[in-house]
Motif scaffolding. Sequence first.
Motif, PDB file in Angstrom:
ATOM      1  N   GLY A 136      37.909  50.023  35.063  1.00  0.00           N
ATOM      2  CA  GLY A 136      37.851  48.567  35.117  1.00  0.00           C
ATOM      3  C   GLY A 136      38.422  47.902  33.882  1.00  0.00           C
ATOM      4  N   TYR A 137      38.883  46.668  34.081  1.00  0.00           N
ATOM      5  CA  TYR A 137      39.388  45.817  32.990  1.00  0.00           C
ATOM      6  C   TYR A 137      38.563  44.536  32.967  1.00  0.00           C
ATOM      7  CZ  TYR A 137      43.778  48.516  33.674  1.00  0.00           C
ATOM      8  OH  TYR A 137      44.720  49.498  33.816  1.00  0.00           O
ATOM      9  N   TYR A 138      38.372  43.977  31.768  1.00  0.00           N
ATOM     10  CA  TYR A 138      37.707  42.675  31.642  1.00  0.00           C
ATOM     11  C   TYR A 138      38.396  41.862  30.556  1.00  0.00           C
ATOM     12  CZ  TYR A 138      34.261  39.045  30.730  1.00  0.00           C
ATOM     13  OH  TYR A 138      33.649  37.825  30.581  1.00  0.00           O
ATOM     14  N   ILE A 148      48.104  42.390  34.461  1.00  0.00           N
ATOM     15  CA  ILE A 148      47.602  43.748  34.742  1.00  0.00           C
ATOM     16  C   ILE A 148      47.474  43.952  36.251  1.00  0.00           C
ATOM     17  CG2 ILE A 148      45.582  45.260  34.540  1.00  0.00           C
ATOM     18  CD1 ILE A 148      45.158  44.021  31.727  1.00  0.00           C
ATOM     19  N   LEU A 149      46.888  42.961  36.925  1.00  0.00           N
ATOM     20  CA  LEU A 149      46.706  43.059  38.373  1.00  0.00           C
ATOM     21  C   LEU A 149      48.050  43.204  39.086  1.00  0.00           C
ATOM     22  CD1 LEU A 149      44.782  43.013  40.798  1.00  0.00           C
ATOM     23  CD2 LEU A 149      44.965  40.510  40.791  1.00  0.00           C
ATOM     24  N   LYS A 150      49.016  42.392  38.677  1.00  0.00           N
ATOM     25  CA  LYS A 150      50.339  42.426  39.304  1.00  0.00           C
ATOM     26  C   LYS A 150      50.974  43.814  39.157  1.00  0.00           C
ATOM     27  CE  LYS A 150      54.607  39.715  39.544  1.00  0.00           C
ATOM     28  NZ  LYS A 150      55.405  38.645  38.913  1.00  0.00           N
ATOM     29  N   THR A 161      39.380  45.569  43.468  1.00  0.00           N
ATOM     30  CA  THR A 161      38.450  44.470  43.739  1.00  0.00           C
ATOM     31  C   THR A 161      38.029  43.868  42.397  1.00  0.00           C
ATOM     32  OG1 THR A 161      36.509  45.936  43.686  1.00  0.00           O
ATOM     33  CG2 THR A 161      37.519  45.531  45.844  1.00  0.00           C
ATOM     34  N   ASN A 162      36.963  43.072  42.407  1.00  0.00           N
ATOM     35  CA  ASN A 162      36.363  42.631  41.138  1.00  0.00           C
ATOM     36  C   ASN A 162      34.868  42.455  41.331  1.00  0.00           C
ATOM     37  OD1 ASN A 162      35.540  40.005  41.938  1.00  0.00           O
ATOM     38  ND2 ASN A 162      37.425  39.046  41.245  1.00  0.00           N
ATOM     39  N   GLU A 169      38.301  45.842  39.227  1.00  0.00           N
ATOM     40  CA  GLU A 169      37.661  47.132  39.424  1.00  0.00           C
ATOM     41  C   GLU A 169      38.550  47.997  40.291  1.00  0.00           C
ATOM     42  OE1 GLU A 169      33.534  46.938  40.497  1.00  0.00           O
ATOM     43  OE2 GLU A 169      33.078  46.145  38.515  1.00  0.00           O
ATOM     44  N   ILE A 170      38.711  49.263  39.913  1.00  0.00           N
ATOM     45  CA  ILE A 170      39.660  50.144  40.577  1.00  0.00           C
ATOM     46  C   ILE A 170      38.947  51.394  41.065  1.00  0.00           C
ATOM     47  CG2 ILE A 170      41.762  51.519  40.286  1.00  0.00           C
ATOM     48  CD1 ILE A 170      41.511  49.009  37.701  1.00  0.00           C
TER      49      ILE A 170
END
Length: 251
Positions: A136-138, A148-150, A161-162, A169-170
């Motif tokens: 996950g990233y925050y 990052i998502l792109k 998702t998140n 969240e991956i």
Amino acid sequence: MAYERGQYRLLALDLDGTLLNESSEISDTNAEWVKHAVDAGVTVCVSTGRGFNSALPIAEKLGLESPMITVNGGEIWTKPHSLHRRTLLDSSKVMKLHALAEQYPDVWYWGYTTVDIYNKERWVGDTIASDWLKFGYYTEDVQSLGEILKEIQTWDGLELTNSSPFNIEINPTGVSKATALMEVCRMLGYEMSEVVAVGDSLNDIAAIRAVGLGVAMGNAQDEVKLAANVVTGSNQEHGVAQVIQNYVLRK
């Protein structure tokens, strides 16, 4: 007063932003109504993005001996401590996700293995050797999060998702709270139409769409509210207790 179960046999509850208030506590009102549901024969299933170790104390506090869904469906438990199924995230992908995170000095990141959780302040040298479940990233820097998502949307094999508007969240493709709930229903002999799923974030949407009654919290992201059948009170207003009173039990 004794309550009876209505048409729904399973209640799947997200934790953060749903069952838990902003202080990460279960309100007495929510705890009381969860107990009423259990006493009436409803299976209450914790369904969370958290790992098992941080979800377990909440299930124990509620006295639940029912199935648990952790790390967004990466792990399915028949009951606490009894693992039914685990789906791993390819460790080479975790190394790529980590390398991307390192390009953004202000972004917090973390990863769950089957035994521990690692993060920006405490990362493991040999990631290949670990059995990973989720990454996950925050960041509240929406531009960085968007970049990052792109980038990771172009990668194969990932379910994105998140659990808040400021994280990503991956999990491995196909892993979600919805597919986990389908497996829990198969284990218990229930139909998905007999399930109520309650949540507030994008990692709840698939489940909310897949079950008999999908419920968004009053504090849910707008996209989640659009996907839900009904919207309950917020996590500060004992929204879970309201769901149980209004849709799960009858006097």
